[in-house]
Design a protein around this motif. Structure first.
Motif, PDB file in Angstrom:
ATOM      1  N   ASP A 123     -56.289 -12.419 -66.080  1.00 18.97           N
ATOM      2  CA  ASP A 123     -56.125 -12.870 -67.423  1.00 18.97           C
ATOM      3  C   ASP A 123     -56.157 -14.353 -67.584  1.00 18.97           C
ATOM      4  O   ASP A 123     -55.500 -15.012 -66.839  1.00 18.97           O
ATOM      5  N   VAL A 124     -57.049 -14.930 -68.300  1.00 17.90           N
ATOM      6  CA  VAL A 124     -57.313 -16.261 -68.474  1.00 17.90           C
ATOM      7  C   VAL A 124     -56.078 -17.192 -68.954  1.00 17.90           C
ATOM      8  O   VAL A 124     -55.749 -18.208 -68.362  1.00 17.90           O
ATOM      9  N   ASP A 125     -55.445 -16.777 -70.008  1.00 21.49           N
ATOM     10  CA  ASP A 125     -54.350 -17.413 -70.671  1.00 21.49           C
ATOM     11  C   ASP A 125     -53.216 -17.395 -69.623  1.00 21.49           C
ATOM     12  O   ASP A 125     -52.445 -18.384 -69.494  1.00 21.49           O
ATOM     13  N   LEU A 126     -52.913 -16.202 -69.283  1.00 20.37           N
ATOM     14  CA  LEU A 126     -51.615 -16.092 -68.337  1.00 20.37           C
ATOM     15  C   LEU A 126     -51.841 -17.179 -67.035  1.00 20.37           C
ATOM     16  O   LEU A 126     -50.976 -17.746 -66.790  1.00 20.37           O
ATOM     17  N   SER A 127     -53.078 -16.965 -66.521  1.00 16.94           N
ATOM     18  CA  SER A 127     -53.534 -17.769 -65.390  1.00 16.94           C
ATOM     19  C   SER A 127     -53.392 -19.342 -65.604  1.00 16.94           C
ATOM     20  O   SER A 127     -52.938 -20.248 -64.673  1.00 16.94           O
ATOM     21  N   ALA A 128     -53.774 -19.518 -66.833  1.00 18.38           N
ATOM     22  CA  ALA A 128     -53.528 -21.078 -67.169  1.00 18.38           C
ATOM     23  C   ALA A 128     -52.044 -21.494 -67.423  1.00 18.38           C
ATOM     24  O   ALA A 128     -51.973 -22.562 -66.792  1.00 18.38           O
ATOM     25  N   SER A 129     -51.142 -20.781 -67.789  1.00 10.70           N
ATOM     26  CA  SER A 129     -49.882 -21.041 -67.741  1.00 10.70           C
ATOM     27  C   SER A 129     -49.360 -21.209 -66.435  1.00 10.70           C
ATOM     28  O   SER A 129     -48.572 -22.217 -65.974  1.00 10.70           O
TER      29      SER A 129
END
Ligand code: ADE
Length: 250
Positions: A123-129
């Motif tokens: 997941d892009v957003d989870l990975s970003a955090s």
């Protein structure tokens, strides 16, 4: 609040996670101990993934079906495959492939039958955090592992890499097998034994998934060398520090 699933690949990591939970309660499902509690006030369910794709898939399925987690974060170690991916570095997975999936000639090599694809993205957003948390920890490595471990494992200039991780039911510990994996999957940065299974389960259920793996070895003839000591002294400390940082600043 929907709980967060935390899957640890190693006992040492899980033990350190449990120390951070003031109120953990054990619930047994499918022969596994799931620990429900709060970390920085956020509801979590922490569990040992177990080793290998099938065991990790069962653990992930139970997290989703029985505990209703809304996202899963996986931490553990991996063997470095990509050039410049060194012991003590961390890989944030963009996606996973099963390096030992081969139903050819019925399906192309590595393609998961009936899914029409070989890669399962994180997941892009989870990975970003998680990226922010990993960067913050790697910027202060000595604070988390101590100066002795920094010099023993040569952690002066550790890096965060991002990209594909290959999973399979083998501990890769010969230079010959490492080379053949590098040839078969030139873009794979690291190899481990669970991530692709958890990514597939999360894709099946539509649950966001992210994974951070600390490089413990180069998946070659020296891969077993200081494995246990490294996990205790470095990898489990990184994992807990990164998870703590992430949960503090979601
Ligand atoms: N996890 C850590 N190192 C590994 C390796 N060399 N092969 C598979 N899984 C691993």
């Amino acid at each position: 609040m929907t709980p967060i699933g935390i899957m640890s690949a190693m006992h040492e990591e899980l033990a350190a996670v449990l120390q951070a939970l003031p109120d953990e309660q054990r619930v047994q499902v499918a022969g596994r101990d799931f620990w429900q509690g709060h970390w920085h006030g956020r509801p979590v369910v922490a569990v040992l993934s177990r080793i290998g794709k099938v065991a990790a898939a069962t653990t992930a399925t139970a997290l989703i079906e029985r505990f209703g987690v809304g996202q899963i974060v996986f931490t553990g170690v991996a063997g470095g495959l990509g050039s410049g991916v060194k012991v003590g570095d961390v890989v944030l997975a963009h996606g996973f492939v099963q390096h030992d999936m081969d139903a050819s000639p019925l399906f192309p090599k590595h393609e998961v039958p009936l899914y029409g694809r070989s890669r399962f993205e994180t997941d892009v957003d989870l990975s970003a955090s998680l990226r922010d948390a990993a960067r913050a920890v790697l910027a202060q490595v000595a604070d988390h592992v101590g100066p002795e471990a920094v010099s023993e494992f040569d952690l002066q200039s550790v890096r965060l890499h991002e990209g594909l991780i290959a999973s399979g039911d083998r501990f890769v510990s010969t230079t010959a097998e490492c080379r053949s994996l590098q040839q078969a999957l030139p873009e794979a940065l690291a190899v481990e034994m669970e991530g692709a299974a958890v990514a597939q389960v999360c894709a099946d259920y539509g649950v966001p998934f992210a994974a951070l793996r600390t490089i413990s070895d180069r998946a070659d003839d020296d891969a077993h060398a200081d494995f246990s000591r490294f996990i205790r002294a470095v990898a489990s400390r990184y994992s807990v520090a990164m998870l703590s940082q992430w949960l503090k600043n979601p």
